[in-house]
Design an enzyme around this catalytic site. Structure first.
Site, mmCIF file in Angstrom:
data_model
loop_
_atom_site.group_PDB
_atom_site.id
_atom_site.type_symbol
_atom_site.label_atom_id
_atom_site.label_comp_id
_atom_site.label_asym_id
_atom_site.label_seq_id
_atom_site.Cartn_x
_atom_site.Cartn_y
_atom_site.Cartn_z
ATOM 1 C CB SER A 252 30.503 10.013 -7.727
ATOM 2 O OG SER A 252 30.684 8.989 -6.832
ATOM 3 C CG HIS B 272 29.543 5.432 -10.298
ATOM 4 N ND1 HIS B 272 28.460 5.870 -9.574
ATOM 5 C CD2 HIS B 272 30.608 6.102 -9.798
ATOM 6 C CE1 HIS B 272 28.847 6.754 -8.686
ATOM 7 N NE2 HIS B 272 30.147 6.913 -8.802
ATOM 8 C CG ASP C 51 25.725 4.183 -10.453
ATOM 9 O OD1 ASP C 51 26.502 3.597 -9.665
ATOM 10 O OD2 ASP C 51 25.826 5.368 -10.774
#
Ligand SMILES: *[C@@H]1O[C@H](CO)[C@@H](O)[C@H](O)[C@H]1NC(C)=O
Ligand SMILES: *[C@@H]1O[C@H](CO)[C@@H](O)[C@H](O)[C@H]1NC(C)=O
Ligand SMILES: *[C@@H]1O[C@H](CO)[C@@H](O)[C@H](O)[C@H]1NC(C)=O
Length: 416
Positions: free
Chosen positions: A188, A391, A358
Site C-alpha cells: 500500500s 487489500h 482490492d
C-alpha cells in the site's frame, strides 16, 4: 479545500478504515460493533517494550530492536529478525530485506498470522535477514529530537517526507549494518513511497529489487462507492475537526466523524465499507481480532490530505499547498513537482502483486501504473494478478504464502 476534494478526503479516510472494520462483519452482533466504533474496540494497551517481545520472540525467533534517526529529527523504531526459527545456521552475509507497511498501520502487520503464514517469519525461515520499518507517528515511532507528539509541528509532514527522510534513513541504516543491497517489500503506502523515491532515482543504489503488494501510485478509481455516502456527510467539518495535526483513528474526532456519517438515514456503513475496501477473501477471524487489538495507528492529517490530492488529481505529485503563491514559496513553481514513474531505472527488478477485489489499489489504477512502467526491461518486471484478493489479503491472508509469498521468495532469489 473545495467540496470535491473534501468528499474524496472523506472517502479516503473512511476507506482506509475498512481494513479494520470490514472483517468484523463476520462476527458482528450489532451495528456499533460491526463498525468498530465503540470505545472498547479501540482501547489498546501497546506492548510495553516493542514489537520484538510482543510478536517475534514469543514464536522462538531471535529479534533485535533498533532506533533510527531521520534527517529531520524523527526517531523510528526498526526490528530485525536475523534468522529463522531454527537459528541462523551461522550463515554469514544473509540477504537483507526491508518490510515497509502501509498507512494507518505499523510493522506489526507483517507478523499477525502464525509464523507459517506471516511474511516476516516466512522470509526469516527462508534464510533472509528481515528488517521491519515503522513509519513516523505510529506507536513505536512517536519520538523526535525536539518535538513532542502533542505539538502540532510533530505532524507537519506528508508522504513526501517519508520519501525524503524516513525511507532513506532506514535503508541507509540497514545498508550500513549489513554492507549489502536490500530487497524491499512494500504494501500500500509502502509501495507509493518506494515508487516515488525510485522515480527520483533515489535509494536505487541501495535497493536490489522491490516487491510491491497492493501497489498504489494512482488512486483515481478507489472512491466511487463512497462518494455517495460522503456527500451526505458534513464533510466541511473535516479540517476544523482534525486540524493539521495528528490524525488519530482511535481518537474522538475521527470516531465521531465516522459515527456521524454512519448515522445518516440510508447509510449502512456495514455494506458501504465492504463495497469500498473490497471483499478480503481469506482472513482468519483470530488474526483480525489481533489486528484490531494492534491497529490502526496515527498518521498526520496533512498526509491524509496529500493522499486525497493524489486521488483527486490522478497524478503523482508533491503536496499541493493550494495556491500558486504558496507552491512557489515551497517549490519555486506554481504547481507541485510531479513524481514521474517513467523515470524509475528500467533495470530495477520489480515484482507487482495486485488483487481483483482490492478497492484501494483498484485494478484500473494498477493498469495506469503498469502503463507508466511499460518501457521497463521485461526481464526485470514480474506482475501477478490475484483475482479474489483484496487489500488486506496481501498481508494477512491465510493463503498468501502459497499464492504470493512463495513468489516473492523466488523473485528475490532470482535477483540475488
Ligand atoms: C510545515 O513545514 C513546512 C515546510 O515543510 C513549513 O513551510 C511550514 O511553515 C510548516 N508549517 C507549520 C504550521 O509549522
Ligand atoms: C487462524 O488462527 C488461529 C490462531 O492463530 C489458528 O489456530 C488457526 O489455525 C488459523 N486458521 C487458519 C485457517 O490459518
Ligand atoms: C515522464 O518521463 C518520460 C520519460 O522520461 C517523458 O517522456 C514524459 O513526458 C514525462 N512525463 C511528464 C508528465 O513529465
Amino acid at each position: 479545500m473545495a467540496e470535491h476534494s473534501l468528499l474524496r478526503f472523506a472517502s479516503l479516510s473512511l476507506s482506509f478504515f475498512l481494513l479494520v472494520i470490514q472483517p468484523y462483519e463476520t462476527f458482528a452482533s450489532s451495528r456499533g460493533r460491526s463498525l468498530g466504533l465503540t470505545a472498547n474496540n479501540f482501547i489498546l494497551a501497546p506492548p510495553p517494550t516493542g514489537i520484538c517481545s510482543a510478536a517475534v520472540s514469543v514464536h522462538g525467533y531471535e529479534c533485535q530492536e533498533y532506533e533510527v534517526r531521520t534527517d529531520d529529527g524523527y526517531i523510528l523504531s526498526v526490528q530485525r529478525i536475523p534468522g529463522g526459527r531454527r537459528g541462523s545456521n551461522g550463515k554469514k552475509n544473509k540477504q537483507p530485506i526491508l518490510l515497509q507497511h502501509g498507512v494507518l498501520v505499523d510493522g506489526m502487520t507483517w507478523l499477525l498470522n502464525s509464523p507459517d503464514e506471516s511474511l516476516g517469519f516466512i522470509l526469516a525461515d527462508s534464510g533472509f535477514d528481515v528488517w521491519i520499518a515503522n513509519t513516523r507517528g505510529t506507536r513505536f515511532s512517536r519520538r523526535h529530537a525536539t518535538l513532542d507528539p502533542t505539538n502540532p509541528d510533530f505532524w507537519n509532514w506528508t508522504w513526501d517526507d517519508l520519501v525524503a527522510s524516513d525511507l532513506p534513513a532506514v535503508l541507509d541504516f540497514v545498508f550500513k549494518r549489513t554492507g549489502q543491497k536490500i530487497h524491499y517489500v512494500g504494501h500500500s503506502l509502502g509501495t507509493l513511497i518506494a515508487l516515488a523515491s525510485f522515480s527520483e532515482r533515489k535509494q536505487v543504489d541501495k535497493v536490489k529489487s522491490a516487491a510491491l503488494l497492493s501497489p498504489i501510485a494512482y488512486l483515481s478509481h478507489m472512491t466511487t462507492a463512497l462518494g455517495v455516502v460522503a456527500a451526505k456527510a458534513f464533510v466541511g467539518e473535516i479540517t476544523t475537526l482534525f486540524g493539521l495535526a495528528e490524525f488519530n483513528p482511535k481518537g474522538q474526532p475521527v470516531t465521531n466523524f465516522l459515527k456521524g456519517l454512519c448515522a445518516q438515514p440510508d447509510v449502512h456503513c456495514y455494506d458501504i465499507l465492504t463495497s469500498l475496501t473490497g471483499n478480503n477473501c481469506c482472513l482468519n477471524a483470530s488474526t483480525v481480532d489481533l489486528f484490531v487489538k494492534n491497529e490502526p495507528q496515527s498518521t498526520s492529517t496533512k498526509n491524509m490530505v496529500h493522499l486525497a490530492q493524489t486521488v483527486r488529481d490522478g497524478i503523482l505529485s508533491k503536496y499541493n499547498y493550494g495556491t500558486a503563491t504558496f507552491n512557489g514559496l515551497h517549490y519555486g513553481e506554481s504547481k507541485p513537482p510531479i513524481y514521474n514513474l517513467s523515470n524509475i531505472p528500467r533495470d530495477l527488478p520489480l515484482f507487482l502483486s495486485y488483487g481483483g477485489q482490492d478497492a484501494l489499489s483498484d485494478v484500473r489504477d494498477v493498469e495506469t501504473l503498469q502503463d507508466a512502467l511499460k518501457l521497463h526491461d521485461p526481464a526485470k518486471i514480474s506482475v501477478q494478478y490475484v483475482k479474489n484478493y483484496a487489500h488486506a489479503d496481501f498481508i494477512m491472508g491465510v493463503t498468501a504464502k502459497d499464492i504470493v509469498y512463495n513468489q516473492i521468495v523466488s523473485f528475490f532469489r532470482h535477483h540475488s
